[in-house]
Design a protein around this motif. Structure first.
Motif, PDB file in Angstrom:
ATOM      1  N   TYR A 192       0.793  -1.214   0.000  1.00 33.41           N
ATOM      2  CA  TYR A 192       0.000   0.000   0.000  1.00 33.41           C
ATOM      3  C   TYR A 192       0.834   1.277   0.000  1.00 33.41           C
ATOM      4  O   TYR A 192       0.350   2.308  -0.467  1.00 33.41           O
ATOM      5  CB  TYR A 192      -0.976  -0.006   1.182  1.00 33.41           C
ATOM      6  N   PHE A 233      -1.505   0.770   7.729  1.00 26.96           N
ATOM      7  CA  PHE A 233      -2.388   0.952   6.583  1.00 26.96           C
ATOM      8  C   PHE A 233      -3.486   1.983   6.863  1.00 26.96           C
ATOM      9  O   PHE A 233      -3.811   2.818   6.017  1.00 26.96           O
ATOM     10  CB  PHE A 233      -3.009  -0.401   6.202  1.00 26.96           C
ATOM     11  N   LEU A 237      -3.390   5.293   4.326  1.00 28.36           N
ATOM     12  CA  LEU A 237      -4.382   5.424   3.262  1.00 28.36           C
ATOM     13  C   LEU A 237      -4.963   6.828   3.191  1.00 28.36           C
ATOM     14  O   LEU A 237      -5.045   7.409   2.095  1.00 28.36           O
ATOM     15  CB  LEU A 237      -5.488   4.380   3.444  1.00 28.36           C
TER      16      LEU A 237
END
Length: 957
Positions: A192, A233, A237
């Motif tokens: 990610y 994460f 994000l």
């Protein structure tokens, strides 16, 4: 970890496991083709839980078929895919190198905080070349296939040891993403930190610009030493979706403004604002690379790989060569020193059009660093404004100047106190007041680090959202230097731009870093001086002890002692350890080494040389007496018979008077009258013709003196058996043996086949033979025993094979085949030992015989480690002797050939006599002796006998 044994997988052999991930397991493998042709490769096996998904299998096969048709220097070739026993796999080329992620970690471990900028530009440009080829790849119908990687990261970029850059895992990420979206809707998996904003939103209509964004992130990580988004994460994000990251110059001030502009364009939030193709990004990187580094060559990358992975290269049997000039460059990189640029940056490549009118220039994907200029001129009325733009974005105008685009939708604050000033690194003229940045939640946190003199509106600009920075206050002196009409809140006008507290903090950190480096260098110099001084002192102490203290110590003086030596008869010359000792016996011999082996040799005309090797243990050495044996014994001369004067014979000359005596001499062994040549005395009361004017008796042929017989014959009981190479060596070339010529430069494996008998009766057959290798190798390996077990023979020009037989060849029978093999690729040769032809009867003068042993007794033979040589030189010393035992039974003739070695003890039973000899080619250069202690262990108690026999070698009967 490598698998214990290779595994077969279709036409491949899996050799070792490379890595395992969430989608596949990678193996180092070998493909086997027709006619035994092999090729190294990499096998990636898809995990079983993906195989259960029909959508994945269908997409995987389609994408793999498409990838297999690609061929580019910057893409790892995929040459096979399919399924073996329900296991789907991909076969790709084996790149001898390391992934970029490991290269970055190893560079950081080597002291390079950031990857060298020139190499980073080169790697990123080649990465973009491979991506561009894949994006433009067409199928058989000539239509672009729209292939997107979707997983561009340092793990999927390989750098070979030769400096080649290869992209791997094309087309597989799409199939994996499709299955993950189906099995876990609403979730995102993968790497990610390298997601583009549209990928982070979960959109499925990803195109090539997603890979362009990821390539920008990889470039960012290389030049900064860290990724733009790091963390969990759930925290990363939202920052990707808002473009909340620091510009590269915040982490690495050495990043040029033009490179920072290129990275910001590649990482723009909106796809329309980025480079539209990977080729455009590659062209910009190449332009920057060769503008600032006109002498750059890709060979620098291979040199860096050799420097970072020297151990891996040596483990693979390859050379890791690094030039001295590159080592100097490594030192500069480790210190963070870079060469000055060739000049100011030019505008980006014209291939992408005018940047000032391109919408890519107004939608950056990062926010400004602390203290950077966010107050650039507002765009013109006709300029395009992107709703997703972020403040602090550098923009290149058509004239080549750098300005920043800001969000004009943010309201201005009164007085313009919150406007971000121009730093000293980015000089420029004063700009109009612009609206302040909106306050964030980090302002309260930052107030604890920034003094109250800095307005709260400046806090979001002075430090990033996720990394608060302690910033010192602005001094009154710096505030006093500002021009009139300019806000004094945290800014200082230097004449070329505005100065903020963040700039002072950065300078303070740089100053502290320079002081820290200076302290380290000073400490290193001090430590070097201490170590060097300590080494000199230790060397001086060692020399002083060795040449002053040790030479005067009583231990050094006691190393050489004095020995009283006498001989019978006296007057013998003495040699100690090869040097002549002045004087003749009896005398005091000086220079005898205590605790070391010494060799004494006494010589006297008319007597045998006397040799003794001894090792004194203390300064108090007992006197030594040597008894010299004469060469011949002189018999009493016969009485002279006077003849009457009238005898006519007496009046004849001496020659005539001798004639009757010669005729009356006894016959020799051949049955013919003995003459002067036969060695029989011809003196019969006449005057001998010699210088002494006295009769000189001679010894008959075949007769030996007692001293000569003791050199070759010893009767038991005796405490010591002396083996002298000068008198007990047998010149094997003089005997009839089985021979074969060899190459001295080749090693041979030799063994026997079959058996032969040297006597009649049961148990007399044996396959053991004696060998002698003539050559220049060590004499210890020049002779020994051959049997059915393989023995290696080296440095031999000629090989002699024989057996010792005292009974004669009449009762011998059989033959033995001796196989001589050079290697598995050369047919072996052979020679045949015939028992009747090649059995050797040693001459008495070529051996020593110990007679009178009791067959019912047990003896212990201990061979002393004395000094004996079969030839002069380092390879001439011999530590073994060949012996043959003869017992009462006929089987003892062959079963008792043995080799006695120095320093070992042997048990001998059922033996009447023992004969020993040294196989040799000539005896003229032999010297020294080996002594064997003989002990009768029959009468010892059980306990004493067990202790005496401990470690002995028992008979081979």
């Amino acid at each position: 970890m490598a698998d214990p044994t290779p595994q077969h997988f279709g036409k491949y052999v899996l050799l070792s496991k490379i890595a395992a991930g969430g989608m596949a397991v990678t193996y180092r493998a070998r493909m086997t083709g027709a006619a035994g042709v092999t090729k190294p490769c990499v096998i990636k096996q898809i995990l079983p839980h993906f195989v259960d998904e029909a959508d994945f299998v269908e997409m995987f096969i389609g994408e793999a078929r498409l990838v297999a048709s690609m061929s580019h220097s910057n893409i790892a070739q995929v040459f096979d895919f399919g399924e073996v026993d329900g296991q789907y796999f991909i076969a790709m080329e084996l790149v001898q190198g390391q992934p970029l992620s490991k290269v970055l970690r190893r560079a950081a471990r080597a002291g390079m905080a950031c990857f060298p900028e020139a190499l980073a530009l080169h790697v990123a440009s080649k990465l973009c070349d491979g991506l561009d080829y894949a994006h433009r790849h067409v199928g058989e119908d000539g239509v672009e296939m729209g292939l997107v990687h979707r997983d561009v990261s340092p793990d999927n970029v390989l750098i070979s040891y030769e400096g080649e850059i290869k992209v791997i895992d094309f087309g597989i990420a799409k199939a994996t993403s499709a299955v993950e979206a189906k099995t876990s809707p609403g979730t995102l998996k993968g790497k990610y930190p390298y997601f583009s904003p549209e990928q982070a939103r979960g959109r499925q209509d990803l195109d090539s610009r997603t890979d362009v964004y990821a390539a920008g992130v990889v470039l960012y990580e290389m030049v900064c030493g860290k990724r733009p988004y790091e963390g969990e994460f759930v925290t990363v994000l939202p920052r990707i979706l808002t473009g909340d990251c620091l510009p590269p110059s915040a982490h690495n001030p050495a990043v040029s403004p033009d490179l920072e502009t290129v990275i910001s364009h590649a990482m723009a939030m909106e796809r329309e604002s980025r480079y539209q193709t990977a080729k455009e990004l590659s062209e910009s990187l190449v332009e920057l690379l060769y503008r600032d580094n006109p002498r750059f060559t890709p060979a620098l990358l291979s040199q860096l790989m050799a420097y970072l992975f020297a151990e891996e290269l040596m483990a693979e049997g390859r050379k890791a060569e690094v030039s001295p000039a590159f080592k100097e460059q490594i030192s500069l990189w480790q210190l963070g020193t870079v060469e000055p640029s060739a000049g100011r940056a030019r505008p980006l490549s014209s291939s992408s059009g005018s940047v000032s009118s391109n919408p890519r220039a107004s939608s950056p994907g990062m926010r400004s660093k602390p203290g950077s200029d966010s107050g650039a001129r507002p765009p013109s009325d006709g300029a395009r404004k992107s709703p997703g733009s972020s403040p602090g974005m550098r923009k290149v105008t058509s004239s080549g100047s750098i300005r920043r685009a800001t969000n004009t939708g943010i309201p201005r604050s009164e007085g313009g106190a919150g406007r971000r000033p121009v730093t000293s690194e980015r000089p420029g003229p004063p700009v109009p007041e612009l609206p302040d940045e909106p306050d964030t939640d980090s302002a309260d946190i930052l107030k604890t680090f920034i003094p109250t003199v800095v307005p709260a509106a400046l806090a979001p600009l002075a430090a990033p959202l996720d990394t608060p920075v302690e910033t010192p206050a602005v001094t009154g002196q710096s505030m006093a230097t500002q021009p009139a009409g300019v806000s004094s809140a945290g800014r200082t006008y230097t004449g070329t731009g505005y100065r903020t507290a963040a700039d002072e903090a950065r300078e303070l950190l740089a100053k502290e870093e320079a002081e820290r480096i200076a302290k380290q260098q000073k400490a290193m110099k001090t430590m070097t001086i201490y170590v060097f001084g300590a080494a000199i002192v230790m060397l001086f102490i060692a020399l002083f002890y060795n040449f002053v203290i040790k030479s005067d110590s009583p231990e050094s003086a006691s190393n050489a002692g004095t020995l009283w030596l006498a001989s019978k008869p006296s007057g013998a010359k003495v040699k100690l350890n090869g040097r002549d000792v002045p004087g003749k016996t009896p005398l005091m011999v000086e220079g005898v080494l205590v605790g070391e082996a010494n060799t004494l040799v006494l010589t006297l005309p008319g007597h045998l040389a006397w040799t003794r090797r001894f090792t004194p243990t203390s300064m108090m050495m007992e006197p030594m007496n040597a008894e010299l044996q004469p060469l011949v014994t002189t018999p009493e001369p016969p009485p002279v018979v006077e003849k009457p004067a009238e005898n006519p014979v007496a009046e004849k000359p001496v020659e005539a008077a001798l004639q009757p005596v010669a005729m009356a001499a006894p016959l020799d062994d051949g049955g013919t009258p003995a003459t002067a040549d036969s060695g029989v005395a011809m003196v019969a009361g006449t005057k001998a013709i010699d210088d002494d004017d006295a009769p000189q008796p001679l010894v008959a042929k075949g007769e030996k003196s007692q001293a000569e017989r003791e050199l070759n014959e010893v009767d038991y009981p005796t405490r010591l058996l002396v083996l002298r190479p000068m008198f007990n060596a047998a010149p094997i070339p003089e005997y009839a043996t089985a021979t074969i010529d060899l190459n001295p430069a080749v090693s041979y494996s030799v063994w026997t086949q079959g058996s032969a008998s040297l006597a009649e009766g049961r148990g007399t057959a044996s396959g053991t033979l004696v060998y002698f290798a003539e050559g220049d190798g060590p004499v210890d390996g020049s002779f020994g025993l051959l049997s059915a077990s393989t023995r290696t023979i080296k440095n031999a020009r000629k090989l002699y094979v024989f057996a010792v037989d005292d009974n004669g060849p009449e009762d011998n029978s059989g033959s033995i085949r001796v196989v001589v093999r050079q290697s598995a690729y050369v047919p072996p040769r052979a020679l045949t030992f015939e028992a009747k032809e090649h059995s050797v009867q040693l001459k008495p003068e070529h051996q020593v015989v110990l007679r009178g042993l009791n067959p019912r007794s047990t003896y212990l033979f201990t061979v002393r480690d004395d000094f004996a040589e079969l030839r002069s030189g380092a390879n001439g010393r011999v530590r073994q002797v060949l012996c043959i035992e003869r017992g009462t039974s006929p089987s003892s003739v062959r079963a008792t050939h043995r080799v006695l070695e120095t320093g070992k003890r042997y048990q001998v039973t059922d033996t009447e006599d023992l004969r020993c000899f040294f196989p040799d080619s000539k005896r003229s250069d032999n010297q020294g002796a080996l002594e064997v202690d003989v002990v009768d262990a029959t009468s010892l108690s059980r306990k004493d006998r067990a202790a005496a026999m401990r470690g002995s070698r028992r008979s081979e009967r």
